[in-house]
Scaffold this active site. Structure first.
Site, PDB file in Angstrom:
ATOM      1  N   GLU A   1       0.835  -1.223   0.000  1.00 18.12           N
ATOM      2  CA  GLU A   1       0.000   0.000   0.000  1.00 18.12           C
ATOM      3  C   GLU A   1       0.862   1.263   0.000  1.00 18.12           C
ATOM      4  O   GLU A   1       0.559   2.244   0.699  1.00 18.12           O
ATOM      5  CB  GLU A   1      -0.933  -0.001   1.222  1.00 18.12           C
ATOM      6  CG  GLU A   1      -1.756  -1.271   1.364  1.00 18.12           C
ATOM      7  CD  GLU A   1      -2.738  -1.253   2.544  1.00 18.12           C
ATOM      8  OE1 GLU A   1      -2.942  -0.191   3.162  1.00 18.12           O
ATOM      9  OE2 GLU A   1      -3.290  -2.323   2.848  1.00 18.12           O
TER      10      GLU A   1
HETATM   11  C1  XIL Z   1      -8.574   2.676   3.349  1.00 22.76           C
HETATM   12  C2  XIL Z   1      -9.210   3.158   2.066  1.00 22.76           C
HETATM   13  O1  XIL Z   1      -8.226   3.684   1.224  1.00 22.76           O
HETATM   14  C3  XIL Z   1     -10.271   4.183   2.336  1.00 22.76           C
HETATM   15  O2  XIL Z   1     -10.988   4.493   1.147  1.00 22.76           O
HETATM   16  C4  XIL Z   1     -11.254   3.668   3.367  1.00 22.76           C
HETATM   17  O3  XIL Z   1     -12.150   4.694   3.713  1.00 22.76           O
HETATM   18  C5  XIL Z   1     -10.526   3.198   4.607  1.00 22.76           C
HETATM   19  O4  XIL Z   1      -9.555   2.231   4.243  1.00 22.76           O
HETATM   20  N1  XIL Z   1      -4.654   0.205   5.489  1.00 22.76           N
HETATM   21  C6  XIL Z   1      -5.440  -0.702   4.834  1.00 22.76           C
HETATM   22  C7  XIL Z   1      -6.448  -0.225   3.865  1.00 22.76           C
HETATM   23  O5  XIL Z   1      -5.218  -1.906   4.956  1.00 22.76           O
HETATM   24  O6  XIL Z   1      -7.577  -1.066   3.816  1.00 22.76           O
HETATM   25  C8  XIL Z   1      -6.891   1.181   4.148  1.00 22.76           C
HETATM   26  O7  XIL Z   1      -7.716   1.613   3.079  1.00 22.76           O
HETATM   27  C9  XIL Z   1      -5.701   2.072   4.310  1.00 22.76           C
HETATM   28  C10 XIL Z   1      -4.851   1.625   5.465  1.00 22.76           C
END
Ligand code: XIL
Length: 587
Positions: free
Chosen positions: A294
């Site tokens: 991510e």
């Molecule tokens: C985030 C999304 O990007 C947003 O759109 C949502 O509102 C909340 O979740 N770590 C993770 C992801 O594993 O699932 C998260 O994604 C960001 C942090």
């Protein structure tokens, strides 16, 4: 020549920097700024199109991809195009979370996630699942419905339904997300989640076992955050994560990879990524793969000036990627979105000075930023990976992008039924010889039910490359009726013969030839073919480009057309999911 030189020049410039430590002084930062070209000029846009991250990653045995939402990809064509151009893997940002999949305890809604899986497949991208078990994004009904007594049933059911739904299509699954929390007073530092409260620490093992059962092909990932920077907290969390992975491995739990979220942040004093190297080695020593899942850089604390900020962000990308890509167990880099326009950070905490956040490789206008250059450069410098676990990285032919048959061709290439030319192209509009068709059809239907007598053709010697494929196609009933035992292997095959061959192999025939009136040129269908063409039409195996009502039976089939017919025949045989097309005949 000019662009090429320029590209080399700046890739090398950046490359030289990736090995350096973090900037600690303003003068070092200024030095870096001079080496990185101005942001988003037209040549960098052309360059990004030319050096797509996924394709350079692919040459290293690496995957590059990003997260996106259904909304972004379905409503913004330019973004969808950029995404397909740059990414070799798609992960739905939210669409596979409990909240979005499960409107009520008994219902699963796969509509959006399925759309995204198709988007990935039709663009030659891998698909990745996020996430089966997480303490966040739970539906409203969860708290009042799930309890100690039924938690195991809910967890098992969820994983078998969801991972089972995408079995064979998922490169990897984040099976458990963010299970470690340094704030808790437990020796194992497992986060206080409903799953832990209801099922104890074994919920993690249970989840991995259920996922392995539901989708034996997907790489099963434990995913966590705040384990990247050189800080005491991150070091403590790395230790806790490593202990968790060791415990799972020692119990034989099928965890296969660690996902490192990599939500990085800039700091006025600079940031460093030296400690993570040893951690990566320790994780790899457990026999685990590693994915950067991510990646983005929160620039909240960096100077307001966009150009200065972009360079500081790019430096963090470069330093981080150089550290992680040196570790051969790292197989993929995914960013959390591709463009600043869609960064999740914007909804969280805006900058105090009103400047928009710029954490991703492309800006809000979809122009590549220095962070993109850091990615390109880091990938270009990465050592090659010998082989990739998980689903094979799909081949992507440049000359089928946007072609009417792209989805069909890609799907067959992913199944290894058709392939391209040594120069990497597919040549969708080239004709197909009868020998080539025999080779495709035998690969597509390895287990056809018929066992017809073989024919020794007078015009095919046993040393001919297509000899055994033709023999097999004859025995499986795809090739029938060759008076005089003449095959003519090098002759181009007309469309009607492709349809007849597929219908014969699948044992289809229909006396109801009324459906043929759908075709404006039905009169041109040879008599011997009418029953088979009628059957194939009824069963949605006929695809007519550019006009659905024009069968053009006697025109030679193109490679694209053969791909479309063969694919739809696989659908009819229950061996593939239908691909919609305006050219698919539905009567
Ligand atoms: C985030 C999304 O990007 C947003 O759109 C949502 O509102 C909340 O979740 N770590 C993770 C992801 O594993 O699932 C998260 O994604 C960001 C942090």
């Amino acid at each position: 020549m000019h662009t090429l030189l320029k590209r080399r020049h700046f890739l090398m410039g950046l490359g030289a920097l990736t090995g350096m430590g973090a900037f600690t002084t303003a003068s070092q930062l200024r030095h870096f700024n001079k080496l990185v070209p101005a942001l988003a000029d037209s040549s960098s846009i052309a360059l990004a199109a030319e050096v797509a991250l996924h394709s350079s990653a692919r040459t290293k045995g690496l995957i590059f991809g990003a997260a996106a939402t259904y909304q972004q990809l379905s409503s913004n064509k330019a973004y969808a195009n950029l995404f397909a151009q740059q990414c070799g893997m798609l992960v739905p940002t939210n669409e596979l979370k409990w909240q979005e999949l499960r409107p009520s305890p008994g219902r699963f809604n796969f509509t959006r996630a399925d759309w995204m899986a198709r988007f990935a497949r039709s663009h030659g991208m891998l698909f990745r699942g996020h996430t089966l078990v997480w303490h966040k994004a739970l539906p409203n009904w969860f708290a009042s419905t799930v309890n100690k007594q039924n938690a195991e049933k809910y967890l098992r059911e969820h994983i078998s339904r969801v991972a089972g739904h995408y079995a064979g299509q998922m490169h990897s699954w984040d099976v458990v997300n963010e299970a470690i929390d340094l704030q808790v007073q437990r020796a194992d530092q497992l986060r206080n989640t409903p799953w832990l409260r209801f099922l104890g620490p074994e919920y993690i093992d249970l989840a991995f076992r259920a996922a392995a059962e539901a989708d034996p092909q997907a790489l099963l990932v434990y995913n966590d955050f705040a384990i990247e920077h050189d800080t005491p907290q991150a070091e403590a969390k790395r230790t806790a994560v490593l202990r968790l992975l060791e415990r799972l491995k020692s119990r034989g739990t099928p965890v296969q990879a660690l996902g490192i979220q990599s939500h990085l942040f800039g700091h006025p004093d600079g940031v460093k990524f030296t400690q993570i190297r040893r951690f990566l080695r320790n994780v790899a020593d457990l026999g685990l793969q590693i994915m950067i899942t991510e990646l983005d850089v929160n620039d909240q604390q960096l100077p307001r000036d966009a150009a200065v900020r972009d360079r500081a962000v790019a430096k963090i990308y470069a330093d981080f990627l150089s550290a992680v890509l040196d570790e051969p167990a790292v197989i993929a880099v995914m960013t959390w979105g591709l463009s600043d326009r869609y960064t999740w950070l914007a909804n969280r905490k805006p900058r105090g000075d009103g400047g928009g956040l710029r954490p991703l490789p492309f800006d809000e206008q979809l122009r590549p930023k220095p962070a993109w250059q850091s990615l390109a450069s880091a990938i270009a410098q990465a050592p090659s990976r010998s082989s990739q676990p998980g689903l094979p990285i799909p081949t992507r032919f440049p000359d089928i992008q946007g072609h009417w048959a792209q989805g069909y061709i890609q799907a067959l290439a992913d199944k290894n039924i058709i392939s391209g030319f040594p120069d990497g192209t597919f040549k969708p509009n080239a004709p197909v010889t009868r020998a080539e068709f025999a080779a495709i059809v035998t690969k597509a239907f390895p287990k056809a039910s018929q066992n017809n007598p073989s024919i020794e053709f007078v015009d095919i010697s046993q040393s001919f490359w297509g000899y055994s494929a033709i023999q097999t196609a004859v025995r499986r009933g795809f090739l029938v009726g060759y008076p005089g035992r003449i095959f003519q292997p090098s002759q181009q095959i007309p469309r009607v013969q492709v349809v007849v061959a597929l219908a014969s192999g699948l044992n289809l025939s229909s006396n109801n030839t009324n459906v043929l009136s759908f075709y404006q040129d039905a009169a041109q269908i040879p008599n011997y073919a009418t029953n088979k063409v009628a059957a194939a039409t009824q069963r949605r195996m006929v695809v007519n480009y550019p006009t659905a009502r024009q069968l053009n039976p006697n025109r030679n089939a193109t490679r694209a057309e053969v791909a479309a017919f063969v694919y739809q025949a696989l659908v009819d045989a229950g061996q593939a999911q239908p691909i919609n097309s305006p050219y698919l005949v539905r009567v």
